[in-house]
Design a protein around this motif. Structure first.
Motif, PDB file in Angstrom:
ATOM      1  N   LYS A 281       0.779  -1.377  -0.050  1.00  0.00           N
ATOM      2  CA  LYS A 281      -0.009   0.147  -0.046  1.00  0.00           C
ATOM      3  C   LYS A 281       1.004   1.078   0.017  1.00  0.00           C
ATOM      4  CE  LYS A 281      -3.527   2.761   2.759  1.00  0.00           C
ATOM      5  NZ  LYS A 281      -4.366   2.573   3.938  1.00  0.00           N
ATOM      6  N   TRP A 282       1.683   1.228   0.952  1.00  0.00           N
ATOM      7  CA  TRP A 282       2.895   2.425   0.895  1.00  0.00           C
ATOM      8  C   TRP A 282       3.469   2.633  -0.579  1.00  0.00           C
ATOM      9  CZ3 TRP A 282       8.184   1.425   3.215  1.00  0.00           C
ATOM     10  CH2 TRP A 282       8.965   2.516   2.895  1.00  0.00           C
ATOM     11  N   LYS A 283       4.095   1.566  -0.915  1.00  0.00           N
ATOM     12  CA  LYS A 283       4.744   1.774  -2.410  1.00  0.00           C
ATOM     13  C   LYS A 283       3.932   2.130  -3.309  1.00  0.00           C
ATOM     14  CE  LYS A 283       8.854   1.219  -0.798  1.00  0.00           C
ATOM     15  NZ  LYS A 283       9.786   2.551  -0.979  1.00  0.00           N
ATOM     16  N   TYR A 284       2.483   1.518  -3.286  1.00  0.00           N
ATOM     17  CA  TYR A 284       1.720   1.698  -4.390  1.00  0.00           C
ATOM     18  C   TYR A 284       1.166   3.322  -4.417  1.00  0.00           C
ATOM     19  CZ  TYR A 284      -2.778   1.605  -7.037  1.00  0.00           C
ATOM     20  OH  TYR A 284      -3.803   1.500  -7.969  1.00  0.00           O
ATOM     21  N   LEU A 285       0.936   3.915  -3.265  1.00  0.00           N
ATOM     22  CA  LEU A 285       0.742   5.394  -2.991  1.00  0.00           C
ATOM     23  C   LEU A 285       1.768   6.238  -3.412  1.00  0.00           C
ATOM     24  CD1 LEU A 285      -1.024   5.255   0.183  1.00  0.00           C
ATOM     25  CD2 LEU A 285      -2.289   5.828  -2.052  1.00  0.00           C
ATOM     26  N   GLU A 286       3.036   5.821  -3.190  1.00  0.00           N
ATOM     27  CA  GLU A 286       4.216   6.571  -3.811  1.00  0.00           C
ATOM     28  C   GLU A 286       4.082   6.617  -5.173  1.00  0.00           C
ATOM     29  OE1 GLU A 286       7.580   6.447  -0.355  1.00  0.00           O
ATOM     30  OE2 GLU A 286       8.077   5.447  -2.072  1.00  0.00           O
ATOM     31  N   ALA A 287       4.132   5.410  -5.655  1.00  0.00           N
ATOM     32  CA  ALA A 287       4.080   5.032  -7.417  1.00  0.00           C
ATOM     33  C   ALA A 287       3.045   6.207  -8.090  1.00  0.00           C
ATOM     34  CB  ALA A 287       4.120   3.662  -7.656  1.00  0.00           C
ATOM     35  N   LYS A 288       2.001   6.091  -7.318  1.00  0.00           N
ATOM     36  CA  LYS A 288       0.757   6.892  -7.910  1.00  0.00           C
ATOM     37  C   LYS A 288       0.842   8.152  -7.882  1.00  0.00           C
ATOM     38  CE  LYS A 288      -4.226   6.223  -8.542  1.00  0.00           C
ATOM     39  NZ  LYS A 288      -5.454   5.545  -7.960  1.00  0.00           N
ATOM     40  N   ALA A 289       1.582   8.604  -6.853  1.00  0.00           N
ATOM     41  CA  ALA A 289       1.915  10.190  -6.625  1.00  0.00           C
ATOM     42  C   ALA A 289       2.794  10.486  -7.617  1.00  0.00           C
ATOM     43  CB  ALA A 289       2.497  10.246  -5.292  1.00  0.00           C
TER      44      ALA A 289
END
Length: 426
Positions: A281-289
């Protein structure tokens, strides 16, 4: 007494608090336990061959126990030496696939630490299965986890005390990408070429970390982290275009989305199952940002007012996602087993400052257009790309030549010797 989790390293005489830093997520690492291979194979294969199998397996056990799994290079070498002999046990023509009951232990994390929460100890899971394919699965998955551990050590930032930013050299990043692709290849091989040989009833006895969905998720997750590193290298280079950076961010997003999908059908109730989901979840949000930030930069180059409006929505979305990713990072780090909040490195070291600045600047610059378009806020869709990274191909080594003897001479055991062996065992 508070309920804050703490980690106590096994074997640490001083019981000093030891909180690791994570750049690459490493799930629970399998560790072999002593197994009576001699007794199981007695009279079935030559004694010298059995001795070699026992010697090499015990070497893995001893190194893992003495170093708590920290001697990555030595363990990898021991596992690679053991594999050619193990391959012989899996061959149908030898008829030994279900003779030896192999024992393995699954710790709470790859460093074999024990976790205590309010005086509650989370014990390791011990698994005993009489199947050489299970042994092969455990060996190769251990090789994968050791490779992920090595990649993690490459990316642990050499940051100055008190600094929120880390220093990771470009060479270390490139080496880490190679290791991640290698680990992904090991895990893909486990799913594609090893698990298929295990009967359904034995698959149900496997620990969660050896389920096909978990192994596939970690394999894909490693590709996502490799893409994350590539994006970090691209951000540091002045020669990489915005479309390339956007593509890398979008690919990273796709990998983490796929990894989450694989885990969605698995049992993730264990500590590391829950922590793995939080990591994704953390890395997904970073990538989407990152993806929305670079998408906005490209759209903003258009000449129509609608282009600038869409770009601002992208920047605002990126800012919101960045804020959510920081919360997700904190939740991940505080979830047992506790890990350190990592310093910023790679792409996020740049984007952590850049995204809020650009969002604020562009919102003010095109504020009048936003007022005109009020009520019609539409966030543009991110483009989809064919994924670039794939696991390294892995093949088993050739079977040890000792298995290819034309004729085995297995001396018959005298009754007296058999009784002596029995007394020794008792």
């Amino acid at each position: 007494m508070g309920c804050t989790p703490s980690i106590l390293a096994a074997g640490n005489r001083n019981n000093n608090l030891n909180i690791p830093e994570i750049a690459v997520f490493v799930p629970s690492m399998p560790v072999p336990l002593q197994t009576d291979v001699h007794r199981a194979l007695r009279g079935l294969i030559p004694k010298d061959l059995a001795d070699r199998i026992v010697s090499l397996r015990n070497r893995i056990v001893l190194v893992a126990e003495d170093t708590s799994g920290s001697a990555v290079t030595e363990l990898q070498r021991a596992l690679e030496d053991y594999l050619p002999l193990l391959v012989g046990l899996t061959r149908k023509e030898h008829g030994l696939q279900e003779v030896v009951e192999f024992k393995w232990k699954y710790s709470q994390d790859g460093r074999q630490v024990r976790v205590f929460v309010q005086d509650e100890q989370y014990d390791e899971q011990e698994v005993c299965i009489a199947n050489s394919w299970f042994e092969l699965l455990s060996v190769i998955s251990m090789m994968a986890m050791l490779t992920l551990t090595e990649a993690n050590s490459m990316l642990i930032s050499k940051h100055q005390s008190g600094s929120s930013e880390g220093l990771v050299s470009a060479d270390c990043m490139r080496d880490a990408v190679d290791l991640l692709l290698k680990a992904s290849g090991y895990l893909e091989f486990c799913v594609r070429d090893v698990l298929v040989h295990l009967p359904t009833d034995l698959k149900k006895q496997l620990p969660n970390d050896l389920q096909d969905g978990i192994l596939e998720a970690i394999s894909i997750q490693a590709l996502g982290q490799g893409t994350e590193i590539q994006l970090g290298l691209a951000v540091e280079s002045q020669n990489v275009s915005l479309p390339v950076k956007r593509r890398l961010a979008c690919e990273q997003l796709s990998y983490y989305g796929q990894a989450h999908y694989c885990l969605s059908g698995c049992n993730t109730d264990s500590q590391y199952g829950k922590k793995n989901l939080l990591f994704i979840k953390w890395k997904y949000l970073e990538a989407k940002a990152a993806a929305y930030y670079y998408h906005g930069q490209i759209i903003d180059k258009g000449t129509e007012p609608s282009c600038h409006v869409s770009a601002v929505y992208c920047f605002l979305a990126a800012e919101n996602l960045l804020s959510e990713s920081k919360k997700a990072c904190l939740t991940f780090c505080l979830t047992a087993p506790v890990t350190r909040i990592p310093p910023l490195w790679g792409a996020m070291k740049h984007l952590n400052k850049r995204i809020p600045d650009v969002a604020s600047k562009k919102s003010q610059m095109y504020g009048y257009l936003l007022e005109q378009e009020k009520g019609l806020e539409i966030l543009p869709d991110l483009p989809e790309f064919q994924l670039s990274l794939s696991p390294d191909d892995y093949e088993l080594p050739e079977m040890d030549s000792a298995w290819g003897r034309q004729k085995w001479e297995i001396p018959s055991q005298l009754l007296k010797d058999h009784l002596n062996d029995y007394e020794d065992e008792m």
